[in-house]
Design an enzyme around this catalytic site. Sequence first.
Site, PDB file in Angstrom:
ATOM      1  N   PRO A   1      -8.064 -50.396 -37.159  1.00 39.25           N
ATOM      2  CG  PRO A   1      -8.605 -49.707 -39.442  1.00 39.25           C
ATOM      3  CD  PRO A   1      -8.301 -50.825 -38.473  1.00 39.25           C
ATOM      4  CG  ASN A   2     -12.322 -46.368 -35.865  1.00 35.70           C
ATOM      5  OD1 ASN A   2     -11.962 -45.379 -36.090  1.00 35.70           O
ATOM      6  ND2 ASN A   2     -12.972 -46.823 -37.002  1.00 35.70           N
TER       7      ASN A   2
ATOM      8  NE  ARG B   1     -15.956 -47.388 -32.463  1.00 30.59           N
ATOM      9  CZ  ARG B   1     -15.758 -48.072 -33.317  1.00 30.59           C
ATOM     10  NH1 ARG B   1     -14.745 -48.902 -33.121  1.00 30.59           N
ATOM     11  NH2 ARG B   1     -16.515 -48.561 -34.211  1.00 30.59           N
TER      12      ARG B   1
ATOM     13  CE1 TYR C   1     -16.377 -52.229 -30.685  1.00 19.88           C
ATOM     14  CE2 TYR C   1     -17.538 -49.943 -30.567  1.00 19.88           C
ATOM     15  CZ  TYR C   1     -17.030 -51.038 -31.163  1.00 19.88           C
ATOM     16  OH  TYR C   1     -17.646 -51.234 -32.704  1.00 19.88           O
TER      17      TYR C   1
ATOM     18  CG  ASN D   1     -10.153 -56.019 -32.301  1.00 19.40           C
ATOM     19  OD1 ASN D   1     -10.780 -55.905 -33.438  1.00 19.40           O
ATOM     20  ND2 ASN D   1     -10.771 -55.883 -31.362  1.00 19.40           N
TER      21      ASN D   1
ATOM     22  CB  ALA E   1     -14.344 -51.670 -39.600  1.00 23.56           C
TER      23      ALA E   1
ATOM     24  CD  GLU F   1     -11.055 -62.321 -36.698  1.00 24.39           C
ATOM     25  OE1 GLU F   1     -10.587 -62.551 -37.769  1.00 24.39           O
ATOM     26  OE2 GLU F   1     -12.464 -62.040 -36.570  1.00 24.39           O
TER      27      GLU F   1
ATOM     28  CG  HIS G   1     -13.687 -59.397 -33.069  1.00 29.44           C
ATOM     29  ND1 HIS G   1     -13.347 -58.364 -34.039  1.00 29.44           N
ATOM     30  CD2 HIS G   1     -13.535 -60.650 -33.733  1.00 29.44           C
ATOM     31  CE1 HIS G   1     -12.725 -58.980 -34.981  1.00 29.44           C
ATOM     32  NE2 HIS G   1     -12.977 -60.189 -34.734  1.00 29.44           N
TER      33      HIS G   1
ATOM     34  NE  ARG H   1     -21.278 -54.003 -32.305  1.00 25.18           N
ATOM     35  CZ  ARG H   1     -20.297 -53.222 -32.743  1.00 25.18           C
ATOM     36  NH1 ARG H   1     -19.093 -53.639 -32.741  1.00 25.18           N
ATOM     37  NH2 ARG H   1     -20.322 -51.965 -33.169  1.00 25.18           N
TER      38      ARG H   1
END
Length: 151
Positions: free
Chosen positions: A10-11, A18, A23, A75, A78, A99, A101, A108
């Site tokens: 998502p996103n 964004r 990012y 990735n 969330a 994984e 990111h 964060r």
Amino acid sequence: MPRILLLHGPNLSQLGSRDPTIYGDATLADVVAAARAEAIGAGAQLDDEQHEGEADLLRRLHLARTDGTDAVVINAGALTHYSFALRDALEMLDVPIVEVHLSNIHAREEFRHTSVTGAVADGIIAGFGIDGYPLAVRAALALLDRRAAAT
């Protein structure tokens, strides 16, 4: 030719617009192009998909069990931090899982420090922006080579 599945959650479709301070300004197309260039350079095929919904990601991971996918780079956005369903789908796979990111999730918000999906991944790459994706592809291919050498 090894087949790598690159999954985005998502996103991530909003990359480029964004919060570029977190990012970066690379779009999802830029991210995929960087990963694909690495894969092609190594003689691998890269399939990529982005899904806003958890169910679609789960369906794609279930398909990866039987469609000839040799490794997964993911990735999950969330969902990384709370989706036990996604974790279970990844755990069912018998292929290398990396994984990735864009941001350093450990630098964060507190809730981002935990990766429930990372617990079933072979490794996690975080905080290198778009450069993390070619690294993730390289790591997935190295894991495949190690598995092949062990058999």
